[in-house]
Design a protein around this motif. Structure first.
Motif, PDB file in Angstrom:
ATOM      1  N   GLY A  47      41.271  56.520  27.940  1.00  0.00           N
ATOM      2  CA  GLY A  47      42.139  55.376  28.178  1.00  0.00           C
ATOM      3  C   GLY A  47      42.242  55.047  29.653  1.00  0.00           C
ATOM      4  O   GLY A  47      42.229  53.868  30.044  1.00  0.00           O
ATOM      5  N   GLU A  48      42.344  56.061  30.504  1.00  0.00           N
ATOM      6  CA  GLU A  48      42.428  55.834  31.941  1.00  0.00           C
ATOM      7  C   GLU A  48      41.120  55.270  32.488  1.00  0.00           C
ATOM      8  O   GLU A  48      41.136  54.403  33.380  1.00  0.00           O
ATOM      9  N   CYS A  49      39.999  55.745  31.979  1.00  0.00           N
ATOM     10  CA  CYS A  49      38.704  55.189  32.406  1.00  0.00           C
ATOM     11  C   CYS A  49      38.598  53.712  32.043  1.00  0.00           C
ATOM     12  O   CYS A  49      38.147  52.888  32.850  1.00  0.00           O
ATOM     13  N   ALA A  50      39.016  53.368  30.822  1.00  0.00           N
ATOM     14  CA  ALA A  50      38.967  51.971  30.376  1.00  0.00           C
ATOM     15  C   ALA A  50      39.878  51.094  31.229  1.00  0.00           C
ATOM     16  O   ALA A  50      39.512  49.984  31.622  1.00  0.00           O
ATOM     17  N   ALA A  51      41.085  51.593  31.509  1.00  0.00           N
ATOM     18  CA  ALA A  51      42.014  50.845  32.357  1.00  0.00           C
ATOM     19  C   ALA A  51      41.421  50.648  33.749  1.00  0.00           C
ATOM     20  O   ALA A  51      41.555  49.572  34.348  1.00  0.00           O
ATOM     21  N   GLY A  52      40.763  51.682  34.257  1.00  0.00           N
ATOM     22  CA  GLY A  52      40.146  51.592  35.581  1.00  0.00           C
ATOM     23  C   GLY A  52      39.022  50.571  35.639  1.00  0.00           C
ATOM     24  O   GLY A  52      38.834  49.889  36.657  1.00  0.00           O
ATOM     25  N   VAL A  53      38.279  50.450  34.542  1.00  0.00           N
ATOM     26  CA  VAL A  53      37.214  49.442  34.473  1.00  0.00           C
ATOM     27  C   VAL A  53      37.809  48.038  34.532  1.00  0.00           C
ATOM     28  O   VAL A  53      37.310  47.161  35.257  1.00  0.00           O
ATOM     29  N   VAL A  54      38.875  47.819  33.775  1.00  0.00           N
ATOM     30  CA  VAL A  54      39.543  46.507  33.782  1.00  0.00           C
ATOM     31  C   VAL A  54      40.032  46.178  35.190  1.00  0.00           C
ATOM     32  O   VAL A  54      39.860  45.058  35.691  1.00  0.00           O
ATOM     33  N   LEU A  55      40.647  47.158  35.858  1.00  0.00           N
ATOM     34  CA  LEU A  55      41.136  46.953  37.222  1.00  0.00           C
ATOM     35  C   LEU A  55      39.990  46.613  38.168  1.00  0.00           C
ATOM     36  O   LEU A  55      40.085  45.677  38.978  1.00  0.00           O
ATOM     37  N   ALA A  56      38.889  47.366  38.062  1.00  0.00           N
ATOM     38  CA  ALA A  56      37.746  47.176  38.963  1.00  0.00           C
ATOM     39  C   ALA A  56      37.061  45.833  38.768  1.00  0.00           C
ATOM     40  O   ALA A  56      36.433  45.307  39.678  1.00  0.00           O
ATOM     41  N   VAL A  57      37.185  45.261  37.575  1.00  0.00           N
ATOM     42  CA  VAL A  57      36.595  43.945  37.298  1.00  0.00           C
ATOM     43  C   VAL A  57      37.542  42.826  37.720  1.00  0.00           C
ATOM     44  O   VAL A  57      37.150  41.855  38.372  1.00  0.00           O
ATOM     45  N   MET A  58      38.822  42.961  37.371  1.00  0.00           N
ATOM     46  CA  MET A  58      39.767  41.865  37.538  1.00  0.00           C
ATOM     47  C   MET A  58      40.130  41.590  38.990  1.00  0.00           C
ATOM     48  O   MET A  58      40.209  40.421  39.397  1.00  0.00           O
ATOM     49  N   ILE A  59      40.359  42.621  39.775  1.00  0.00           N
ATOM     50  CA  ILE A  59      40.819  42.398  41.150  1.00  0.00           C
ATOM     51  C   ILE A  59      39.761  41.684  42.001  1.00  0.00           C
ATOM     52  O   ILE A  59      40.061  40.664  42.651  1.00  0.00           O
ATOM     53  N   PRO A  60      38.495  42.143  42.032  1.00  0.00           N
ATOM     54  CA  PRO A  60      37.487  41.392  42.801  1.00  0.00           C
ATOM     55  C   PRO A  60      37.263  39.984  42.254  1.00  0.00           C
ATOM     56  O   PRO A  60      37.081  39.029  43.029  1.00  0.00           O
ATOM     57  N   LEU A  61      37.276  39.853  40.913  1.00  0.00           N
ATOM     58  CA  LEU A  61      37.061  38.537  40.315  1.00  0.00           C
ATOM     59  C   LEU A  61      38.185  37.577  40.689  1.00  0.00           C
ATOM     60  O   LEU A  61      37.931  36.413  41.059  1.00  0.00           O
ATOM     61  N   LEU A  62      39.423  38.033  40.619  1.00  0.00           N
ATOM     62  CA  LEU A  62      40.558  37.196  40.997  1.00  0.00           C
ATOM     63  C   LEU A  62      40.501  36.835  42.481  1.00  0.00           C
ATOM     64  O   LEU A  62      40.818  35.699  42.861  1.00  0.00           O
ATOM     65  N   SER A  63      40.106  37.783  43.317  1.00  0.00           N
ATOM     66  CA  SER A  63      40.005  37.513  44.755  1.00  0.00           C
ATOM     67  C   SER A  63      38.974  36.429  45.029  1.00  0.00           C
ATOM     68  O   SER A  63      39.202  35.533  45.860  1.00  0.00           O
ATOM     69  N   LEU A  64      37.852  36.489  44.326  1.00  0.00           N
ATOM     70  CA  LEU A  64      36.800  35.487  44.489  1.00  0.00           C
ATOM     71  C   LEU A  64      37.258  34.125  43.971  1.00  0.00           C
ATOM     72  O   LEU A  64      37.112  33.105  44.661  1.00  0.00           O
TER      73      LEU A  64
END
Length: 327
Positions: free
Chosen positions: A56-73
């Motif tokens: 569950g923590e790995c999956a949450a980390g993947v979502v975080l790693a995708v969303m933050i750079p994408l939102l910044s862009l």
């Protein structure tokens, strides 16, 4: 399209010059602070949503790693698009201002010089405290030479992470891609640890940062070797140590620049350190031709500035050639 590409080049170059002149004043709001707040807020939300298991923590980390750079862009790109629709010059000023905020050349030099000044004044306790703001390792038990080497290491590593890599992405894709990179870098600095809290949650962010820095770090290592020759340091030894020790690190990228700096200065970096109370064994980088001295901090700053100048010239030329070809 070619005209807009050339204006991006001019904007990034002007932003870089502003960074060299003014750095990051503490009173000026910085977008990376908002990125950091976004990471903290989304981490709390994702930890609440996903199960508290390794998977569950790995999956949450993947979502975080995708969303933050994408939102910044997307957010920076959207704001710039709206500014462009209002006025080209509004877009240019905003793009230049953000391009000025993304690299951290003068800030890195200024913070490392504080450590140097404390060492020169014989105030080792202050030097260790100032160093603790720059590195993640434990600093209270370090000797004067160890403080010097730790400061040299962080300047050398951040020459890529904080200076040439941001310039690489800025000149590749303008401010939106620059902010995307800064988001990835900030994620790694906040959650990319191997401790109990982040060993699963931060894996995706750490791997993404490794990927984003793979090319820039190697280019920066080569640029630092060239910079060593320009500054009258040992460029030949910098190249030798770079070839031999550039993979002597737990990170696939950090030793690329640290090895070039160690070779140029003739000192040995790396080795075992303490992070968050845990002993982390690392291989050494470079040969101990001599002991490290406080002035090596200033010499590493010189390498950083020279590598930054060379990167602007190289990346800017590449962008100009691309514009010429497509037009």
């Amino acid at each position: 399209m070619g005209r807009d590409c050339m204006w991006i080049l001019c904007s990034v170059l002007l932003g870089f010059l502003l960074d060299l002149c003014f750095g990051d004043p503490h009173w000026l709001p910085h977008p990376v602070v908002w990125i950091g707040k976004g990471i903290s807020g989304m981490e709390r939300l994702l930890r609440w949503i996903f199960p508290k298991t390794p998977g569950g923590e790995c999956a949450a980390g993947v979502v975080l790693a995708v969303m933050i750079p994408l939102l910044s862009l997307v957010i920076s790109g959207g704001v710039l698009y709206l500014a462009y629709r209002i006025s080209f010059w509004l877009w240019f000023v905003l793009h230049t201002f953000w391009a000025y905020q993304i690299p951290a050349t003068k800030c890195l030099a200024a913070e490392s010089k504080k450590v140097y000044a404390a060492l020169q004044a014989g105030d080792l306790d202050s030097a260790k405290k100032l160093l603790s703001y720059l590195v993640g390792r434990e600093t209270t038990q370090l000797t004067e030479e160890e403080v010097t080497k730790a400061c040299v290491e962080t300047v050398a590593e951040n020459t890529s992470d904080g200076v040439t890599a941001p310039l690489f992405y800025l000149l590749l894709g303008g401010v939106p891609l620059g902010f995307c990179y800064k988001a990835i870098n900030t994620l790694d600095s906040m959650v990319g640890y191997r401790n109990e809290k982040y060993i699963h949650f931060g894996t995706a962010s750490a791997k993404l940062d490794d990927a984003a820095n793979w090319i820039p770090s190697r280019l920066c290592g080569l640029l630092m070797i060239a910079a060593a020759g320009v500054l009258g340091l040992d460029g030949k030894n910098a190249f030798r140590i770079f070839r031999r020790d550039r993979n002597n690190h737990l990170s696939p990228n950090s030793a690329q620049t640290e090895s070039a700096a160690a070779g140029a200065l003739g000192i040995q970096l790396g080795g075992t350190h303490v992070y968050f109370g845990q002993i982390v064994e690392k291989p050494t980088i470079g040969d101990r031709i001599r002991s490290a001295e406080a002035a090596d901090i200033l010499r590493t700053n010189g390498l950083m500035y020279a590598a930054a100048m060379l990167s602007v010239g190289l990346f800017g030329l590449c962008r100009a050639l691309i514009v010429f070809v497509i037009t």
